[in-house]
Design an enzyme around this catalytic site. Structure first.
Site, short mmCIF file in Angstrom:
data_model
loop_
_atom_site.label_atom_id
_atom_site.label_comp_id
_atom_site.label_asym_id
_atom_site.label_seq_id
_atom_site.Cartn_x
_atom_site.Cartn_y
_atom_site.Cartn_z
N PRO A 187 93.80 79.45 97.69
CA PRO A 187 94.82 79.65 98.73
C PRO A 187 94.37 79.12 100.09
CG PRO A 187 93.56 81.63 98.47
CD PRO A 187 92.91 80.62 97.57
N LYS A 212 91.89 72.39 93.32
CA LYS A 212 93.06 72.08 94.15
C LYS A 212 93.10 73.04 95.34
CE LYS A 212 97.39 73.37 94.23
NZ LYS A 212 97.56 73.37 95.70
N PRO A 213 92.90 72.49 96.55
CA PRO A 213 93.05 73.35 97.73
C PRO A 213 94.53 73.64 97.96
CG PRO A 213 92.46 71.10 98.40
CD PRO A 213 92.56 71.09 96.90
N ALA A 214 94.82 74.63 98.78
CA ALA A 214 96.22 74.91 99.11
C ALA A 214 96.80 73.74 99.90
CB ALA A 214 96.31 76.19 99.92
N GLY A 245 101.57 73.24 94.47
CA GLY A 245 101.35 74.14 93.35
C GLY A 245 102.08 73.76 92.08
N PRO A 246 103.41 73.61 92.15
CA PRO A 246 104.17 73.36 90.92
C PRO A 246 103.87 72.00 90.28
CG PRO A 246 105.58 74.20 92.67
CD PRO A 246 104.27 73.87 93.31
N SER A 266 98.84 84.40 94.98
CA SER A 266 99.81 85.48 94.84
C SER A 266 99.89 85.98 93.39
CB SER A 266 101.19 85.00 95.28
OG SER A 266 101.59 83.91 94.48
N CYS A 322 93.82 89.15 101.26
CA CYS A 322 94.33 89.81 100.06
C CYS A 322 93.88 91.26 99.97
CB CYS A 322 93.95 89.03 98.81
SG CYS A 322 92.23 88.58 98.79
N LYS A 372 108.61 85.44 106.37
CA LYS A 372 108.38 86.58 105.47
C LYS A 372 107.90 87.80 106.26
CE LYS A 372 105.63 88.15 101.66
NZ LYS A 372 104.39 88.05 100.93
N GLU A 419 103.33 93.32 99.93
CA GLU A 419 102.22 92.69 100.65
C GLU A 419 102.82 91.90 101.82
OE1 GLU A 419 99.96 89.69 98.50
OE2 GLU A 419 98.13 90.49 99.41
#
Ligand code: ADP
Length: 519
Positions: A187, A212-214, A245-246, A266, A322, A372, A419
């Site tokens: 993340p 893979k970095p964010a 990500g996807p 997440s 987290c 958010k 969260e």
């Protein structure tokens, strides 16, 4: 390429207590002039920086103002395939990496730690630019990363198997072997430290890796990749594929030649990773996911000190943590006094330029997180929690949020259940041990927890009853390279850090040898 951090962040605040106005307007006047040179923006495969197969790029943004810092090569499935091939070759049983004396592997890791130490200030600046965390915090993160790497370097030649009694006609022994090519998805909240938490045990055990970095924070991992080459790691051992990500992340989770995937992020994406692992090749999965961690404060404490611990537990890293202590349970006898201290601590927090040494809190990571957090803050207001301080966005440029303290929070409110991942403290009231244990555990999460009391029995009763991977007594966030870290329930599977994390990267092979007697 030189990237200037913009001149000001207009962090003025409307409808806000006077004390806060004072420190926000101080921030407004300051110039943010820090220059950080961006050296690496391409994918790192087989010890080379290369463009993505598709040629596509994506922007990484400065959270202070949303401006583009740099265009980064956007990896996807084709690039993950290339990286996995490089990692497979590096893992060949005759490869330099596999043949290497584990002691030398440890020396390479120490060399990498030396190089990170050499470039500590630069990496910290890169981190602050890309992530928005304060420079002082970034320096601490990089120091913690160095300590983590050195801890794991020491393990390389100490990963021992055992001999197992199976009678005098046999010798049975076990060997601990690397699982193979591993995928690692991390993340944006601790970009460099998360990379090192993942690289450490993977390299120690002799795996090769694709990380893979964010997408929000690719810069420090790419710089770290360059340092691995300078340290002398053989080509293909470490590969870094920035991307979304996807696409890139999913390609790692689904890859049939990746033997293990380590993920921090997440809970929602944790479910996706596990499903992809199950559908592809049953790769091993370790997950470090979200949390809604309870911090319980009994009435026998120094209330001011307890408020300070609770404040740091939630506000560190702008709440983007987290294991943040995001449910502050306070005994009814000290509740009002505690709320007063909590409010004062939040009011004293300086929000602004993360490169300014006087700043305590920089911006949140991006617009999505800002939205958010504001949605959850507004839900708290609507559901009847009392805003003691904060409760608004700070300024109208970048992603700054006022340090926010809610009192009169009840378990049914969204701010007590979801969260938030932002600088928002929710203070709940409790009366008895039995009640607070039940309420603390009434969540699908179970990452961390804390208890503050002078009574050892209370501390131990809570520590034994709470469903969480870490319990911090009279402290919070007491994380060290040697302490296992991970979650119960939907906060994860497996552990980062410590000896425990090595197990995630090792296969055990049992070798049974029959002894044929001479006569
Ligand atoms: P956060 O809420 O902290 O942004 P995410 O779980 O969305 O956490 O992201 C953590 C990491 O997981 C990032 O590197 C992100 O790109 C990656 N990721 C997001 N979605 C997926 C997916 N579908 N498959 C694999 N990785 C993903």
């Amino acid at each position: 390429m030189d990237q200037a951090i913009p001149s000001s962040i207009q962090a003025s605040v409307d409808n806000h207590p006077r004390a806060e106005k004072r420190h926000y307007s101080e921030v407004k006047k300051k110039k943010m002039t820090k220059q950080v040179e961006i050296k690496y923006t391409q994918l790192f495969i087989d010890n080379e920086f290369v463009d993505a197969v598709s040629g596509r790029k994506f922007p990484t943004l400065n959270p202070v103002n949303g401006n583009v810092i740099a265009e980064i090569s956007e990896g996807d499935k084709a690039d993950v395939d290339k990286a996995v091939n490089a990692a497979k070759q590096a893992f060949d049983r005759n490869s330099k990496w596999r043949q290497m004396d584990p002691y030398i592997r440890g020396q390479l890791m120490h060399k990498l730690a030396d190089l990170i130490t050499r470039d500590l200030n630069y990496i910290a600046a890169l981190e602050t630019l890309d992530n928005g965390k304060t420079y002082a915090n970034a320096v601490e993160d990089i120091k913690a990363s160095i300590a983590c790497l050195r801890y794991y370097a020491g393990w390389c030649d100490k990963i021992q198997g055992s001999t197992i009694p199976t009678g005098d006609t046999n010798i049975t022994l076990t060997r601990k072997e690397p699982v193979g090519v591993v995928g690692q998805i991390i993340p944006w909240n601790y970009p460099f430290m998360m990379a090192i938490w993942k690289w450490g045990p993977a390299l120690t055990t002799g795996c090769t890796l694709v990380l893979k970095p964010a997408e929000q924070t690719p810069l420090s991992a790419l710089y770290g990749a360059a340092l691995t080459k300078e340290a002398g790691f053989p080509a293909g051992v470490i590969n870094v594929i920035p991307g979304y990500g996807p696409t890139a992340g999913a390609a790692i989770a689904e890859h049939s030649e990746i033997q293990k995937v380590a993920f921090t992020g997440s809970t929602e994406v944790g479910h996706i990773i596990m499903a992809a692992a199950a559908k592809s090749n049953l790769k091993r999965v370790s997950l470090e996911l979200g949390g809604k961690s309870p911090l319980v404060i009994f009435d026998d404490v120094d209330v001011k000190k307890a408020a300070e611990i609770a404040h740091d537990a939630i506000f560190s890293n702008h709440g983007q943590n987290c294991c943040a202590g995001s449910r502050t349970f306070v005994h009814s006898k000290i509740y009002d006094e505690f709320v007063k201290h909590a409010k004062q601590l939040a009011l004293a927090k300086k929000v602004g330029d993360p490169f300014d040494s006087k700043t305590d809190q920089g911006p949140q990571i991006d617009q999505e997180m800002l939205d958010k957090i504001m949605d959850l803050i507004n839900s708290g207001k609507k559901q009847g929690a009392v805003v003691e301080t904060g409760g608004n966005r700070a300024g109208n440029t970048g992603y700054f949020v006022q340090p926010t303290v809610f009192s009169n929070v009840t378990d049914d409110m969204r701010i007590a259940k979801e969260e938030i991942f932002g600088p928002v403290q929710s203070i709940l009231k409790f009366n008895t041990m039995a009640e607070v244990i039940e309420r603390a555990n009434r969540t699908n999460y179970g990452l961390a927890s804390g208890v503050i009391t002078k009574d050892i029995n209370k501390a131990l009763e809570f520590a034994q009853a709470v469903e969480a991977g870490s319990v911090w007594v009279n402290c919070y966030d007491a994380i060290a390279p040697q302490t296992p870290f991970g979650g119960f329930k939907q906060s994860g599977i497996g552990r980062d850090l410590g000896e425990e994390s090595l197990k995630e990267y090792l296969e055990i092979k049992t070798i049974s040898i029959k002894i044929t007697k001479e006569n």
